[in-house]
Scaffold this active site. Sequence first.
Site: not given
Ligand code: ARG
Length: 298
Positions: A179, A177, A94, A148, A21, A75, A273
């Site tokens: 959130d 995301h 991930r 995502r 991201n 997540n 998160c």
């Molecule tokens: N580095 C993680 C990603 O890009 C950060 C996730 C943060 N989570 C969130 N729910 N915003 O997936």
Amino acid sequence: MRQPTILLIDPTHYDVSYSINPWMDPARWASDPLGMHRSAVTAFESLRTALLAAGFAVEVAQGTAGQPDMVFPANAAVVLDGRALLARFRYPQRRGEEAPFARIFEDLRLRGLLSEVSLLPEGCYQEGAGDCIWDATRGHFWAGFGPRSTRAAADAVSAYFDRPVVALELATEQSYHLDVCFCPLSGGEILYYPPAFTAESLVALRRRVPASQRIEATEADLRHFSVNAVNLHDQVVMTRTTPHLRSELGQRGYRLHEVDLTPFMLSGGGAYCMTLRLDRSSAGVSTAGEEGGEQAAA
Ligand code: ARG
């Protein structure tokens, strides 16, 4: 009734070593990995302390080496009424979290903190409560899709929990995301960053939330990761925030617990998160937002 309970993941294996991201900055992490790691551990402890002060019980599970983003359990699953629907991650970086998280949730089930753990149907991505946020005022989920999670996942979540889901398309990689740019509060307000949404999803949102309950975040609020907040009654746990949000939320009666989460913002994350509510319940939906609670297929 059980105390509001939050799952956190221990930050021992946290780092920023890849970029999926636009906030992620592996070069900055690599300039001082030990110092960064030390600050992450300190920041994690401050978050835990703030959550306890806000009235939560906190469960801490262990992460897995090589899966640094496990510190973001929002997540890992969508949880409602004791039932957990496990996430499917879009990025290969991930996907290795799915098996260890399945073990963590199974352990929570054996300990009685969950009653059921289930898999999403094949063929869609869904990144947990970070992209699927329960609105206790209106009695439905808001699901983010685009960067995502896929649109089809919103229907799968709705079918599994037998609850309406309003799907909102995210228009930018910055708000990858839901959130990051959207946060329902206990008084029925929605704190959100309008430029993160497509025109169509803004219409869907504004149709369900009267103007008096819409709090528009500024770009500075977003950059501070303050929309990514954890709320319990009048308590709000968030990253160190802006004068705008301090006054806007303060005037509405919210008490802020501000935590320095800089090392996690380097990965594109804030307070929400890093947490996952395990006791989220669909019971006791208030009537405040009844007009917005229709079966929503948007
Ligand atoms: N580095 C993680 C990603 O890009 C950060 C996730 C943060 N989570 C969130 N729910 N915003 O997936």
